[in-house]
Design an enzyme around this catalytic site. Structure first.
Site, short mmCIF file in Angstrom:
data_model
loop_
_atom_site.label_atom_id
_atom_site.label_comp_id
_atom_site.label_asym_id
_atom_site.label_seq_id
_atom_site.Cartn_x
_atom_site.Cartn_y
_atom_site.Cartn_z
CE LYS A 29 -3.06 2.72 3.01
NZ LYS A 29 -3.81 2.80 4.29
CG ASP A 45 -5.32 8.11 4.81
OD1 ASP A 45 -6.24 8.79 4.28
OD2 ASP A 45 -5.51 7.06 5.44
CE LYS A 80 -5.93 9.16 8.28
NZ LYS A 80 -6.38 7.92 8.95
CG ASP A 109 -1.76 5.32 4.99
OD1 ASP A 109 -1.59 4.24 5.59
OD2 ASP A 109 -2.86 5.67 4.50
CG ASP A 131 -9.31 7.70 7.32
OD1 ASP A 131 -8.33 7.60 6.56
OD2 ASP A 131 -9.20 7.91 8.54
CD GLU A 164 -6.66 5.36 2.81
OE1 GLU A 164 -7.58 5.60 3.62
OE2 GLU A 164 -5.51 5.02 3.17
NE ARG A 200 -10.69 -1.21 4.74
CZ ARG A 200 -11.11 -1.30 6.00
NH1 ARG A 200 -12.24 -1.94 6.29
NH2 ARG A 200 -10.41 -0.76 6.98
MN MN Z 1 -4.59 4.86 4.93
MN MN Z 2 -7.24 6.04 5.76
#
Ligand code: MN
Ligand code: MN
Length: 426
Positions: free
Chosen positions: A185, A190, A197, A208, A267, A269, A271
């Site tokens: 990933k 993020d 967030k 991230d 958030d 995102e 997956r």
């Molecule tokens: Mn993330």
């Molecule tokens: Mn996220």
């Protein structure tokens, strides 16, 4: 000055203990000093000499790590120099190659998100891939629609920074016994998207992309480790931001296999971008197994604390192999179950699934979500490294403050173990 570093009770030291001891020795020395580690290793442990040499040299090198890219020259403390002598030259060389991969991953994760956009990240990957002798293809713009990487395109819509998708291949010198796909990933920042967030959670969100960095760190080491394994790396790179083009809560993404996800929380995102990439990585005939590494869920931090990653696999033998590899690597991983009854929380009223249920157990639900995007029959393991990719505390063991490079050693140890057991798996 001579330092004596304790290794615990006689005969109990593992490779991880040697690694930590070397790091402790190097940390104990002030700046502008030279540390000489003479590996006059005795035979009072079960750890093979080569493994001990690797562990000590890795630990020493990793303890020296600093991220100074954005400091002015006058603010830099003088360096510590480490010279390792003794031990087998091959083991030493392997240790330094591994440490280089880890330090590369740390540098990337420490990089400010404004400096490491998906475009800049892809450029950096191209450069290091060329140096390491890996083949590398970068996709962007209309390629993403052509490859039908719908989740990646959807998540990056809210950012002015375009997404990239990178594939790397390590082709071994001898005929490969096994082909492995590593998926990482790579969310370079993020913000959470429209499901923004809270401000207190944003300061680590440049990290991230720790999964992509770990996969890259392992890949660059591979050509010099000589393992008879072909490795494909799949790295989706995107920034998750909340501008006027951003994906909305309630929008539906149609994936590579025609199934759909209702975005119930922007958030979650990670997956969503991994979904199509896992399908692509596990296409029939492409690979013998898929390992994905992702800073996926904050619930993993709640479950296991800040130093431990979560390991999932429906296959006990593979989970065991990865778990043991992590132990040898000195990285803390704990297996969690793919609880089938939790899959009910993925149900959507408008699509095939949701990407967030707002229920407890999100780490398990995220893993279950990912499991729906593998070509049936694919051997698969998933590492949720949201906690250990970043260390907010003072340094400990070989781990510095900030980016840790978590995952590189576990991936390399896993590949070593797979190389040794390839005939059994094939
Ligand atoms: Mn993330
Ligand atoms: Mn996220």
């Amino acid at each position: 000055m001579v330092l004596n570093v304790g290794l615990g009770p006689a005969g109990s030291a593992t490779a991880a203990v040697f690694r930590k001891a070397a790091a402790a020795a190097v940390r104990a020395v002030g700046p502008a000093r030279t540390v000489r580690l003479d590996l006059a290793l005795t035979e009072n442990t079960d750890v093979p000499v080569a493994d001990r040499v690797r562990a000590v040299a890795e630990g020493a090198r990793l303890a020296l790590y600093r991220y100074d890219t954005f400091r002015s020259a006058q603010a830099l403390p003088p360096p510590v120099e480490v010279r390792v002598t003794g031990g087998s030259p091959d083991a030493l060389a392997e240790a330094l190659v591994t440490a280089e991969g880890i330090c590369l991953a740390r540098d990337l994760v420490n990089s400010p998100a404004g400096a490491l956009t998906p475009t800049a990240f892809a450029h950096r990957i191209q450069t290091v891939a060329a140096e390491a002798g890996l083949s590398c293809v970068v996709y962007g713009g209309e390629d993403l629609a052509r490859l039908r990487l719908a989740g990646l395109a959807a998540v990056s819509r809210g950012s002015t920074e375009p997404a990239r998708y990178v594939e790397l291949t390590h082709e071994p010198a001898e005929a490969p016994a096994l082909t492995v796909a590593l998926v990482g990933k790579g969310v370079t920042f993020d913000s959470g998207g429209l499901s923004l967030k809270p401000s207190g959670e944003l300061h680590t969100m440049k990290a991230d992309m720790g999964g992509a960095a770990a996969v890259l760190g392992a890949l660059v080491a591979l050509p010099r480790l000589g393992l008879p394994i072909r490795v494909h790396a799949h790295l989706p790179l995107a920034e998750n931001m909340p501008d006027g083009g951003a994906i909305r809560v309630g929008d539906v993404v149609r994936h590579l296999n025609g199934t759909t996800t209702e975005i119930t929380h922007t958030d979650n995102e990670g997956r969503v971008i991994l979904a199509d990439v896992l399908l692509r990585a596990s296409r029939p005939g492409q690979t013998d197994l898929v390992l994905d590494v992702a800073t996926l869920t904050s619930a993993a931090v709640h479950a296991l604390g800040t130093r431990t990653g979560a390991l999932f696999s429906p296959d006990d033998a593979l989970a065991d192999l990865v778990g043991r590899a992590a132990e040898r690597a000195g990285e803390s991983l704990w297996r969690l179950p793919l609880l089938e009854h939790e899959r009910r929380h993925l149900r959507s009223t408008v699509a095939d699934r949701v990407n967030c249920s707002h229920r407890h157990g999100d780490t398990v639900q995220a893993a279950l979500y990912l499991s729906e995007f593998l070509t049936p029959g694919t051997l698969w393991a998933h590492l949720d490294i949201a906690a250990p990719a970043w260390n907010d505390e003072p340094p400990y063991g070989v781990v510095p403050h900030g980016a840790t490079g978590f995952g590189v050693r576990t991936l390399l140890e896993t590949l070593r173990a797979l190389a040794a057991s390839a005939p059994a798996l094939a």
